[in-house]
Design a protein around this motif. Structure first.
Motif, PDB file in Angstrom:
ATOM      1  N   LYS A 136      -4.159 -14.399 -57.357  1.00 22.04           N
ATOM      2  CA  LYS A 136      -2.940 -14.618 -56.572  1.00 22.04           C
ATOM      3  C   LYS A 136      -3.392 -14.805 -55.134  1.00 22.04           C
ATOM      4  O   LYS A 136      -3.893 -13.878 -54.510  1.00 22.04           O
ATOM      5  CB  LYS A 136      -1.994 -13.425 -56.709  1.00 22.04           C
ATOM      6  N   LEU A 137      -3.208 -15.964 -54.598  1.00 17.67           N
ATOM      7  CA  LEU A 137      -3.936 -16.366 -53.392  1.00 17.67           C
ATOM      8  C   LEU A 137      -3.349 -15.879 -52.078  1.00 17.67           C
ATOM      9  O   LEU A 137      -3.694 -16.394 -51.013  1.00 17.67           O
ATOM     10  CB  LEU A 137      -4.060 -17.890 -53.370  1.00 17.67           C
ATOM     11  N   GLU A 138      -2.509 -14.857 -52.126  1.00 17.07           N
ATOM     12  CA  GLU A 138      -1.988 -14.304 -50.872  1.00 17.07           C
ATOM     13  C   GLU A 138      -3.108 -13.784 -49.974  1.00 17.07           C
ATOM     14  O   GLU A 138      -2.961 -13.745 -48.744  1.00 17.07           O
ATOM     15  CB  GLU A 138      -0.996 -13.175 -51.149  1.00 17.07           C
ATOM     16  N   TRP A 139      -4.233 -13.389 -50.573  1.00 19.31           N
ATOM     17  CA  TRP A 139      -5.347 -12.859 -49.788  1.00 19.31           C
ATOM     18  C   TRP A 139      -5.912 -13.895 -48.818  1.00 19.31           C
ATOM     19  O   TRP A 139      -6.571 -13.536 -47.833  1.00 19.31           O
ATOM     20  CB  TRP A 139      -6.459 -12.339 -50.690  1.00 19.31           C
ATOM     21  N   THR A 140      -5.642 -15.176 -49.057  1.00 21.28           N
ATOM     22  CA  THR A 140      -6.153 -16.206 -48.152  1.00 21.28           C
ATOM     23  C   THR A 140      -5.396 -16.237 -46.829  1.00 21.28           C
ATOM     24  O   THR A 140      -5.888 -16.822 -45.853  1.00 21.28           O
ATOM     25  CB  THR A 140      -6.074 -17.592 -48.811  1.00 21.28           C
ATOM     26  N   ASP A 141      -4.216 -15.616 -46.779  1.00 22.62           N
ATOM     27  CA  ASP A 141      -3.377 -15.710 -45.587  1.00 22.62           C
ATOM     28  C   ASP A 141      -4.041 -15.098 -44.348  1.00 22.62           C
ATOM     29  O   ASP A 141      -3.792 -15.549 -43.224  1.00 22.62           O
ATOM     30  CB  ASP A 141      -2.024 -15.026 -45.831  1.00 22.62           C
ATOM     31  N   GLY A 142      -4.879 -14.096 -44.557  1.00 23.88           N
ATOM     32  CA  GLY A 142      -5.517 -13.439 -43.420  1.00 23.88           C
ATOM     33  C   GLY A 142      -6.898 -13.954 -43.090  1.00 23.88           C
ATOM     34  O   GLY A 142      -7.642 -13.321 -42.339  1.00 23.88           O
TER      35      GLY A 142
END
Length: 269
Positions: A136-142
């Motif tokens: 789940k690529l939310e980790w790329t946001d930071g």
């Protein structure tokens, strides 16, 4: 530790291997941080793994890290301003082994794994811990995805079906325009042996599925450039030579010659 079952529990096997190699073959691989963690894991945990392992299986895990460390250093030499992104970080200690790398290390894993990591590992100044499901690529946001980024996937893809791995690689290709990815894989024969070994260590809930028989064909399937396909044991076989048991030397040669264990380095775009 009992709550860390299944796939997440397999992070203890590579740590056990890094401790083993640091004690027996420090000229090849030495991990001071891993050695310091031995006393923080419940008594008997590593003994159980070592008892059910061979010299070869311990070095198989360590050879992966030896090569990854080398590839991280090569990437950093080309891109001093970059990201090093460790997906499925577990208790990996590359940031400690490579203090010369000043780029940010992003350590990403499931919340319970990151919680354990915080409990037993200090965090280096250039390390950022992110608790997330890597798929789940939310980790790329930071993360600044506009700069060169090396994504490292160590001992993770094997536990998923090929279609999920392909979908993930396609998704990160869109997020990281200057990204590269390195990951380890076995071929169809190797995955059978790997499953038997993990089960032998006492972990019966982490079944492995993903394998790569042809690195070039897999890169084409991903629509990516294959930068390198590397065998595991080239350096270990040269450096350790007669220090290894006969079975270990034979197994390493069979795996290298037959492509049973490989590291793939892909350019995402």
């Amino acid at each position: 530790m009992n709550e860390f079952n299944g796939v997440a529990d397999t992070m203890l096997i590579p740590m056990a291997a890094r401790i083993y190699a640091s004690k027996h073959f420090p000229e090849y691989f030495y991990d001071e941080t891993a050695l310091s963690l031995e006393s923080k894991i419940p008594a008997g945990t590593f003994e159980r793994i070592w008892k059910s392992s061979s010299q070869y299986t311990m070095l198989a895990s360590v050879a992966r890290y030896y090569n990854f460390d080398e590839m991280i250093k090569n990437f950093y030499a080309k891109h001093e301003k970059c990201n090093i992104i460790n997906l499925g970080a577990g208790l990996e200690t590359a940031a400690f082994r490579l203090p010369e790398i000043k780029a940010p290390f992003y350590e990403i894993d499931l919340p319970e794994v990151i919680a354990l990591r915080k409990n037993i590992l200090n965090t280096r100044e250039n390390e950022m811990l992110i608790d997330a499901d890597i798929f789940k690529l939310e980790w790329t946001d930071g993360i600044d995805t506009s700069i060169p980024s090396l994504l490292i996937v160590s001992g993770v893809f094997q536990y998923f079906r090929e279609e999920k791995v392909l979908a993930f690689l396609s998704a990160i290709k869109e997020r990281f325009p200057k990204g590269e990815v390195i990951f380890d894989a076995t071929n169809a024969i190797g995955i059978k042996y790997a499953n038997k070994y993990v089960q032998k260590t006492g972990n019966t809930s982490a079944q492995m599925y993903f394998y790569v028989d042809d690195g070039s064909a897999f890169a084409q399937k991903c629509g990516m450039e294959l930068i390198e396909q590397r065998s595991f044991y080239t350096t270990a076989r040269k450096m350790l030579k007669r220090k290894l048991k006969l079975y270990t030397r034979i197994a390493m040669k069979v795996c290298d010659d037959g492509g049973r264990t490989i590291i793939l380095h892909l350019k995402l775009n």
